[in-house]
Each structure stands twice: as structure tokens, then as C-alpha cells.
Design a protein around this motif. Sequence first.
Motif, PDB file in Angstrom:
ATOM      1  N   TYR A  31       0.970  -1.263  -0.176  1.00 16.24           N
ATOM      2  CA  TYR A  31      -0.296  -0.229   0.094  1.00 16.24           C
ATOM      3  C   TYR A  31       1.100   1.096  -0.208  1.00 16.24           C
ATOM      4  O   TYR A  31       2.258   1.686   1.010  1.00 16.24           O
ATOM      5  N   LEU A  32       0.188   1.990  -0.862  1.00 21.30           N
ATOM      6  CA  LEU A  32       1.642   3.671  -0.469  1.00 21.30           C
ATOM      7  C   LEU A  32      -0.009   4.514   0.060  1.00 21.30           C
ATOM      8  O   LEU A  32      -0.806   4.893   0.126  1.00 21.30           O
ATOM      9  N   ILE A  33       1.723   5.070   1.418  1.00 24.48           N
ATOM     10  CA  ILE A  33       0.480   6.235   1.910  1.00 24.48           C
ATOM     11  C   ILE A  33       1.315   7.426   1.464  1.00 24.48           C
ATOM     12  O   ILE A  33       2.551   7.795   1.126  1.00 24.48           O
ATOM     13  N   VAL A  34       0.228   8.727   0.698  1.00 23.90           N
ATOM     14  CA  VAL A  34       0.512   9.508  -0.044  1.00 23.90           C
ATOM     15  C   VAL A  34       0.342  10.800   1.043  1.00 23.90           C
ATOM     16  O   VAL A  34      -0.805  11.253   1.132  1.00 23.90           O
ATOM     17  N   ILE A  35       1.216  11.323   0.800  1.00 30.02           N
ATOM     18  CA  ILE A  35       1.135  12.962   1.873  1.00 30.02           C
ATOM     19  C   ILE A  35       1.250  14.472   0.817  1.00 30.02           C
ATOM     20  O   ILE A  35       2.614  14.162   0.408  1.00 30.02           O
ATOM     21  N   LYS A  36       0.199  14.890   0.857  1.00 31.52           N
ATOM     22  CA  LYS A  36      -0.463  15.711   0.427  1.00 31.52           C
ATOM     23  C   LYS A  36       1.671  17.606   1.321  1.00 31.52           C
ATOM     24  O   LYS A  36       1.230  17.447   1.871  1.00 31.52           O
ATOM     25  N   ARG A  37       1.701  17.693  -0.542  1.00 26.77           N
ATOM     26  CA  ARG A  37       2.946  18.247  -0.188  1.00 26.77           C
ATOM     27  C   ARG A  37       3.187  19.856  -0.714  1.00 26.77           C
ATOM     28  O   ARG A  37       3.193  20.692  -0.410  1.00 26.77           O
ATOM     29  N   ASN A  38       1.640  19.397  -1.465  1.00 26.34           N
ATOM     30  CA  ASN A  38       1.319  21.359  -2.703  1.00 26.34           C
ATOM     31  C   ASN A  38      -0.261  21.058  -2.293  1.00 26.34           C
ATOM     32  O   ASN A  38      -0.567  20.368  -2.102  1.00 26.34           O
ATOM     33  N   ASN A  39       0.250  22.444  -3.391  1.00 24.86           N
ATOM     34  CA  ASN A  39      -1.522  22.540  -3.595  1.00 24.86           C
ATOM     35  C   ASN A  39      -2.131  22.067  -5.328  1.00 24.86           C
ATOM     36  O   ASN A  39      -1.774  22.519  -5.353  1.00 24.86           O
ATOM     37  N   PHE A  40      -1.645  20.912  -4.335  1.00 26.28           N
ATOM     38  CA  PHE A  40      -2.243  19.658  -6.089  1.00 26.28           C
ATOM     39  C   PHE A  40      -3.530  19.084  -5.800  1.00 26.28           C
ATOM     40  O   PHE A  40      -3.385  17.952  -4.725  1.00 26.28           O
ATOM     41  N   ASP A  41      -4.282  18.664  -6.903  1.00 22.38           N
ATOM     42  CA  ASP A  41      -5.253  17.948  -7.255  1.00 22.38           C
ATOM     43  C   ASP A  41      -4.714  16.684  -6.587  1.00 22.38           C
ATOM     44  O   ASP A  41      -5.056  16.010  -7.871  1.00 22.38           O
ATOM     45  N   LEU A  42      -4.312  15.806  -6.100  1.00 17.92           N
ATOM     46  CA  LEU A  42      -3.565  14.697  -5.850  1.00 17.92           C
ATOM     47  C   LEU A  42      -5.325  13.643  -5.858  1.00 17.92           C
ATOM     48  O   LEU A  42      -4.508  12.596  -6.929  1.00 17.92           O
ATOM     49  N   TYR A  53      -5.919   0.926  -9.267  1.00 19.22           N
ATOM     50  CA  TYR A  53      -5.029   0.817  -7.940  1.00 19.22           C
ATOM     51  C   TYR A  53      -5.489   1.545  -6.869  1.00 19.22           C
ATOM     52  O   TYR A  53      -4.728   1.938  -5.254  1.00 19.22           O
ATOM     53  N   LEU A  54      -6.575   1.854  -6.536  1.00 20.02           N
ATOM     54  CA  LEU A  54      -7.599   3.063  -6.088  1.00 20.02           C
ATOM     55  C   LEU A  54      -7.087   2.447  -4.548  1.00 20.02           C
ATOM     56  O   LEU A  54      -7.422   3.209  -3.292  1.00 20.02           O
ATOM     57  N   ASN A  55      -7.830   1.128  -4.772  1.00 18.58           N
ATOM     58  CA  ASN A  55      -7.335   0.120  -3.675  1.00 18.58           C
ATOM     59  C   ASN A  55      -6.096   0.294  -2.630  1.00 18.58           C
ATOM     60  O   ASN A  55      -5.863  -0.057  -1.301  1.00 18.58           O
ATOM     61  N   LYS A  56      -4.842   0.581  -3.146  1.00 20.98           N
ATOM     62  CA  LYS A  56      -3.598   0.730  -2.905  1.00 20.98           C
ATOM     63  C   LYS A  56      -3.318   1.972  -2.751  1.00 20.98           C
ATOM     64  O   LYS A  56      -1.993   2.087  -1.650  1.00 20.98           O
ATOM     65  N   ILE A  57      -3.786   2.769  -2.686  1.00 20.38           N
ATOM     66  CA  ILE A  57      -3.084   4.406  -1.938  1.00 20.38           C
ATOM     67  C   ILE A  57      -4.257   5.288  -1.776  1.00 20.38           C
ATOM     68  O   ILE A  57      -5.305   4.881  -1.302  1.00 20.38           O
ATOM     69  N   ILE A  58      -3.507   5.431  -0.265  1.00 19.44           N
ATOM     70  CA  ILE A  58      -4.068   6.493   0.860  1.00 19.44           C
ATOM     71  C   ILE A  58      -3.310   7.503   1.354  1.00 19.44           C
ATOM     72  O   ILE A  58      -2.397   7.545   0.814  1.00 19.44           O
ATOM     73  N   ILE A  59      -4.915   8.545   0.237  1.00 22.65           N
ATOM     74  CA  ILE A  59      -4.216   9.894   0.302  1.00 22.65           C
ATOM     75  C   ILE A  59      -4.171  10.751   1.647  1.00 22.65           C
ATOM     76  O   ILE A  59      -4.864  10.148   2.460  1.00 22.65           O
TER      77      ILE A  59
END
Length: 93
Positions: A31-42, A53-59
Motif C-alpha cells: 500500500y502507498l501512503i501519499v502525503i500531500k505536499r503542495n497545492n495539487f489535486d492529488l 490501484y485505488l484500493n492500494k493508495i492512501i492519501i
Amino acid sequence: DLNITHILMGSDLFLNFNSFLNYQDILNKYYLIVIKRNNFDLNNYVLTNYNNYLNKIIIINKEYIGSSTISRKELVNLDKEVLAYIKENNLYN
């Protein structure tokens, strides 16, 4: 032997994730945990580029301006919500 199930990264690194060698294999295994770092529509970026892979990426939508490298080493300077999520889900050993 560590039982690693999650990978933590900032959105700046994640934007180049599809250039990693065998990135699909990484997503199938972890699983990927992605931390928002800028003003971007992640969220939209993930929907558009990683729909399978929507079930594998945690924002983590709480924007974080610190260094993820330092945070991984020391788990300091993390937002309280991010740190609580990591601890509650035993994501960093």
C-alpha cells in the motif's frame, strides 16, 4: 525480517512513481501512503493515473510542508493526524 506492507512518500515523489522500475509490482505488493505536499489535486491525479490501484493508495489530504525523509528517520515534525494514523495502523516499525 520485516513485514513491510506500506510505503510512505510525499506527493512530490509520487508524481514520478510511474517511472519507477516495475511500479505496478510495487502497487500489487504494498500500500502507498501519499502525503500531500503542495497545492495539487492529488485525488484527481490518482483517479486519472492509478484507477486500477485505488484500493492500494492512501492519501493524507492534510498538506504537509516538512521533509518526508527526515520524518521517516525520526517521526518528528509530522502533523498530529498523520502521526496518529501511522501509529494506529502500525505503518512504521
